[in-house]
Design a protein around this motif. Structure first.
Motif, short mmCIF file in Angstrom:
data_model
loop_
_atom_site.label_atom_id
_atom_site.label_comp_id
_atom_site.label_asym_id
_atom_site.label_seq_id
_atom_site.Cartn_x
_atom_site.Cartn_y
_atom_site.Cartn_z
N MET A 83 0.83 -1.20 0.00
CA MET A 83 0.00 0.00 0.00
C MET A 83 0.86 1.25 0.00
O MET A 83 1.26 1.78 1.00
N LYS A 84 1.17 1.72 -1.21
CA LYS A 84 1.98 2.91 -1.32
C LYS A 84 1.11 4.10 -1.70
O LYS A 84 1.19 5.16 -1.12
N TYR A 85 0.26 3.87 -2.72
CA TYR A 85 -0.63 4.95 -3.16
C TYR A 85 -2.06 4.63 -2.78
O TYR A 85 -2.53 3.51 -2.96
N LEU A 86 -2.76 5.63 -2.27
CA LEU A 86 -4.14 5.42 -1.82
C LEU A 86 -5.01 6.61 -2.16
O LEU A 86 -4.51 7.72 -2.30
N LEU A 87 -6.29 6.32 -2.29
CA LEU A 87 -7.23 7.44 -2.30
C LEU A 87 -7.94 7.39 -0.96
O LEU A 87 -8.37 6.32 -0.51
N VAL A 88 -8.02 8.55 -0.29
CA VAL A 88 -8.58 8.58 1.05
C VAL A 88 -9.70 9.62 1.09
O VAL A 88 -9.62 10.66 0.43
N SER B 163 6.21 6.42 5.12
CA SER B 163 6.97 5.80 6.22
C SER B 163 6.10 4.73 6.86
O SER B 163 4.88 4.68 6.65
N GLU B 164 6.72 3.93 7.67
CA GLU B 164 6.04 2.88 8.41
C GLU B 164 4.99 3.52 9.33
O GLU B 164 3.86 3.03 9.43
N GLY C 293 3.53 6.30 8.86
CA GLY C 293 2.44 6.80 8.02
C GLY C 293 1.48 5.67 7.67
O GLY C 293 0.26 5.85 7.69
N ARG C 294 2.05 4.49 7.35
CA ARG C 294 1.20 3.36 6.98
C ARG C 294 0.30 2.97 8.14
O ARG C 294 -0.90 2.79 8.00
N LYS C 295 0.89 2.91 9.33
CA LYS C 295 0.13 2.51 10.51
C LYS C 295 -0.97 3.54 10.80
O LYS C 295 -2.10 3.18 11.14
N LEU C 296 -0.63 4.79 10.65
CA LEU C 296 -1.60 5.87 10.90
C LEU C 296 -2.83 5.69 10.01
O LEU C 296 -3.97 5.73 10.48
N ILE C 297 -2.59 5.46 8.73
CA ILE C 297 -3.70 5.31 7.79
C ILE C 297 -4.53 4.07 8.15
O ILE C 297 -5.77 4.14 8.24
N GLU C 298 -3.85 2.98 8.41
CA GLU C 298 -4.57 1.73 8.73
C GLU C 298 -5.43 1.89 9.98
O GLU C 298 -6.60 1.55 10.00
N ASP C 299 -4.83 2.48 11.01
CA ASP C 299 -5.56 2.62 12.27
C ASP C 299 -6.73 3.59 12.13
O ASP C 299 -7.81 3.35 12.68
N ALA C 300 -6.49 4.69 11.41
CA ALA C 300 -7.56 5.67 11.25
C ALA C 300 -8.72 5.05 10.48
O ALA C 300 -9.88 5.35 10.73
#
Ligand code: SF4
Ligand code: SF4
Ligand code: SF4
Lengths: 526, 379
Positions: free
Chosen positions: B1-6, B215-216, B218-225
């Motif tokens: 998961m590098k690029y996402l639409l949020v 960053s790692e 950043g990835r965790k932040l997105i997943e948790d949110a």
């Protein structure tokens, strides 16, 4: 200033006289820089080759106190070479013919002898100023602090008037005020002869008696030099606010004697100044960041200020102190203000120039007075269509050159001129408490030309005694080409080496400003 | 998961959002869950030309700080180092904010473990004075009547009190000497990959924020949110990714062109520099505003500098700062903005950095290492 700070950028020629703009008004110097980058020619007239002078295209190193002769000579050239604005003179001014007669004898050769400036430089300066489409004059204390200060100012006005350099962008006669609110203080009538809005006390007193509901003294008050003179005699009690005459006034020894002979001295300031130390009572005041209100700056721009922090300890805002005093004197009902805004509402009522200004309208940018009504946008440039005279015409006053009150002689062979440096502010009440500023410089000095120094056998950093008829100061010598031969310079910020122990309290007969810029001194090596 | 639409799940946030509301929702998540002490962001001051840094500690205050302010040219690096070094914070970062923070972290002035950097793609900022002047001159409206501004598709767009809007191509404004700050024109970093995530609308579908995870953390932040229901996520199309890349490349090319123009063709001559240095009033504004100048005891205030005199000797004054700072200069333009004498300071700092980069390969704000000379000294 007749013009705004911003429109200096549009000048083709900027004549800076008696102002070290880069050190004393850097943000105005910024506009000079911008104008210069766009091709404007800069002329600087100053006895010291200051940082400002070093930016100039033409630099005229004048003998202090000879401005009138120099400007008359410039006008002589301008008239002779047909560089005057005939239309403007005809339609907008009065008095040109008399001026023409007076400046007739001020040939560049003649002025050159008085000012010790090369005659060709005078001619060139006249041509550059006279042929510019828009020429602006910036001046400061090097024009006003003389026994003929008013004459100097009138001369600057003459120059602008005969060349039509007034009433449009990039022109004007622009005194640079030395403090953030000195314009505002004058506007509010903190002068001996006027009420707010420059309404003469002997004329407008009835109007103010009605508004304020008290009987008013309609005689002119006293200027600071007059108060000092009368202290201990007719004056028994003095209340000094935000002023440090023990460093800033001429002939300090005399000031000290005068203040000590009072029955009662009250000083209101943000720090315990040299003057406050002599006081019976000190009232601690709030500084700019600790109060609300408005400041009116040098370009007549009224600006709203907001409090950032509360005043420390027992300190109070000036208006609160005055209100409390009034209450003690049983005038509480007349000082019934709840906030600076209440006071501003009264200011608008009594000061025609401020009538249209409201706190709401001030916003971040402020408004230039005159602003006569609430739809008026303010007036960044004065005299666009007419002057404030009864016939709307600008007055040209022919001026003859006069010597300063005290000239060098055999006993006191040098001219002392005084001023400021960039790192300190006035008497140092604030800046000499700043770690960064005192790390930069914390001692006085006297600038001496290398040729004079050689004659006196003085080397750089030698301790010398500078004395005048009023006193003596031991101070470090700074040998520099930047000061004219025969002239020495001292900054007046430093109480330990106070230049004002030496200066002459002689005053201009009209506006009573002391002659800080010229007195005679001698120098001895210690 | 590098690029996402949020996209935010909060209808209030979506209403205000320019594109998807991802940034505001992530701040809300961090504040609500007490993962940070507060969010450091810019709030609109008196008008659209005025941005005030504020530290908000509750998500109720988020409406105050959402929306971009292209005329607020503040850099957060120094503010964090000076006032928030011991706090856990989240901060929206333009590339130059993120680069400053990264440089300061290497110099141990801030601790990256305490900071969530929510990167914002940036095509440049406009100095407030320039903005007001050009709005008066070219948009022919009173700058005070502007209630909102935007930069979109190469245009600077203003929205007026009366509901109308006006747009002019930035290219045109810049040809006439206005437009973005000079350092922004030269800036090659549009996507702040040194932040934890980089957000923007380039390539995004309408109503979504395009996010690159950097960053790692950043990835965790997105997943948790997402898990906590603050945001919705979906994969961007290949085309979206390509569009974004293309925009980035075009802008980098443009920046290089400006580098050539400012730092070679129009670069001041030695005499011109002499003229500039002669105007310096030693106000220390350049040093005080440079995010990389943080020393408690600055060499410029030492006794071997001639004191009490202006202009200072440029070889000493500007020279010392150049030698200390230029290897890591991130071309943020703060020095030039601060200079009361209009000395084009970031021209010389940026040019020296690019030379340094060409010789040592060091890219400040991007590389994880210290600049070569400083690492030498460290050993
Ligand atoms: S030198 Fe100037 S442009 Fe470079 S980092 Fe410091 S403030 Fe920014
Ligand atoms: S000039 Fe050098 S010593 Fe001074 S603050 Fe900047 S980096 Fe530190
Ligand atoms: S900001 Fe400009 S004037 Fe001030 S010290 Fe730096 S170079 Fe000099």
């Amino acid at each position: 200033m007749t013009n705004s700070i911003e429109d200096i950028e549009d000048a083709d020629c900027i004549l800076i006289i008696g102002s070290n703009t880069f050190e004393q008004h850097p943000l105005i110097a910024r506009r000079v820089v911008k104008a210069k980058d766009k091709g404007a020619k800069i002329i600087v007239i100053d006895p010291r080759k200051t940082m400002t002078a070093k930016q100039a295209d033409l630099y005229l190193q004048i003998v202090p106190g000879t401005n009138v002769a120099l400007i008359n000579a410039m006008m002589h050239v301008i008239i002779k070479e047909g560089l005057i604005d005939e239309e403007f003179i005809k339609n907008r001014t009065k008095g040109f013919e008399e001026l023409k007669k007076v400046v007739e004898k001020y040939t560049p050769e003649y002025a050159s002898k008085i000012c010790k400036v090369d005659k060709d430089l005078i001619v060139e300066a006249a041509r550059v100023y006279g042929s510019a489409k828009r020429a602006s004059i910036l001046y400061c204390m090097g024009v006003t602090q003389f026994t003929h200060g008013v004459d100097n100012v009138k001369s600057c006005c003459n120059l602008a008037l005969i060349t039509g350099n007034i009433g449009k962008r990039g022109t004007g006669v622009n005194p640079l005020r030395g403090q953030n609110n000195v314009q505002g203080a004058c506007d509010m009538g903190a002068l001996p002869d006027v009420f707010p809005g420059y309404q003469k006390v002997n004329v407008a007193y009835e109007k103010f008696e009605e508004i304020w509901g008290v009987e008013l003294n309609h005689e002119m008050g006293l200027t600071i030099p007059e108060m000092i003179k009368k202290a201990g005699k007719e004056i028994k009690f003095l209340y000094i606010m935000g002023e440090n005459p023990m460093v800033s006034d001429p002939d300090i020894k005399h000031v000290e004697k005068a203040l000590k002979s009072l029955d009662f001295l009250v000083v209101q300031d943000i720090f315990l100044t040299e003057t406050a130390e002599l006081a019976d009572i000190v009232l601690p005041a709030a500084c700019w960041a600790e109060k609300e209100g408005t400041f009116t700056n040098t370009e007549r721009r009224v600006q709203l200020i907001r409090k950032a922090v509360n005043p420390p300890g027992e300190a109070l805002e000036d208006w609160v102190i005055i209100k409390k005093l009034a209450e003690k004197l049983d005038y509480g009902d007349k000082f019934n203000y709840k906030s600076p805004k209440d006071i501003f509402e009264e200011i608008r009522k009594v000061t025609p120039q401020y009538a249209g200004i409201t706190y709401e309208r001030l916003g971040v940018d402020g408004i230039h007075w005159p602003c006569p009504n609430e739809t008026h946008p303010g007036t960044p440039i004065l005299h666009v269509e007419k002057f404030l005279t009864q016939d709307d015409l600008g007055r040209i006053f022919p001026i003859e050159y006069k010597n300063p009150a005290e000239l060098p002689d055999d006993e006191y062979p040098f001219i002392l001129t005084t001023g400021r440096i960039i790192f300190h502010y006035h008497t140092g009440t604030m800046t000499r408490r700043s770690k960064h500023m005192i790390n930069e410089i914390n001692d006085g000095f006297v600038e001496i030309n290398p040729k004079d120094a050689k004659k006196l056998g003085i080397k750089n950093n030698d301790l010398v005694k500078v004395s005048s008829r009023r006193g003596g100061v031991a101070v470090k010598a700074k040998i520099t080409e930047n000061i004219k031969e025969g002239v020495v310079f001292m900054p007046f910020h430093f109480a330990e080496t106070a230049a004002n122990l030496l200066t002459n309290p002689a005053i201009d007969p009209y506006c009573k400003i002391p002659e800080f810029k010229v007195c005679a001194v001698k120098i001895e090596k210690l | 998961m590098k690029y996402l639409l949020v996209k935010s799940t909060d209808s209030e946030i979506l209403k205000r959002a320019e594109c998807g509301g991802a940034v505001t929702s992530l701040f809300k998540y961090l504040l609500d869950k007490k993962l940070v002490d507060g969010v450091l962001a810019l709030k609109k001051g008196e008008d659209v030309y005025d941005g005030i840094p504020v530290f908000i500690t509750s998500s109720d205050e988020l409406p105050e700080v959402s929306g971009s302010l292209h005329c607020a040219t503040i850099n957060f690096g120094k503010i964090i180092g000076k006032y928030f070094a011991d706090k856990k914070i989240a901060v929206p970062t333009k590339p130059c904010d993120a680069m400053a923070i990264k440089e300061l972290a290497k110099l141990k002035q801030v601790n990256l473990d305490n900071i969530y950097m929510i990167g914002l793609n940036c095509g440049g900022t406009v100095s407030p004075i320039t903005a007001m002047k050009m709005i008066k001159l070219f948009y022919e409206v009173n700058p005070k009547d502007v209630i909102k501004e935007e930069i979109d598709k190469g245009k600077f767009i203003i929205f007026l009190k009366d509901g109308t809007e006006k747009a002019i191509k930035i290219d045109e404004l810049e040809e006439r000497g206005f437009g973005r700050r000079k350092n922004c024109q030269r800036c090659e970093v549009m996507i702040p990959r040194m932040a934890d995530i980089a957000c923007g609308n380039w390539g995004a579908e309408k109503g979504w924020t395009f996010v690159e995870v950097c960053s790692e953390k950043g990835r965790k932040l997105i997943e948790d949110a997402e898990k906590e229901g603050y945001i919705k996520i979906k994969e961007p199309s290949k085309k979206a990714i390509e569009i974004r890349e293309k925009i980035e490349n075009v802008m980098i090319k443009m920046a290089k062109k400006f580098q050539k123009k400012h730092l070679e063709e129009e670069y001041p001559s030695l005499e011109e520099w002499q003229k500039y240095w002669n105007r310096c009033i030693k106000c220390y504004g350049c040093r005080d505003n440079c995010p990389l100048c943080f020393c408690v005891e600055c060499k410029l205030e030492k006794d071997y500098m001639e004191k009490g005199k202006i202009p200072p000797n440029p070889i000493m004054f500007q020279g010392i700062r150049l030698s200390h700072v230029s290897p890591s200069c991130i071309n943020c333009g703060q020095c030039e903005d601060a200079c009361p004498m209009d000395i084009p300071l970031s021209y010389i700092f940026h040019r020296m950095q690019l030379r340094f980069r060409d010789t040592f390969g060091y890219i400040p704000g991007v590389d994880d290492s210290l600049p070569p000379l400083i690492s030498e000294l460290d050993k």
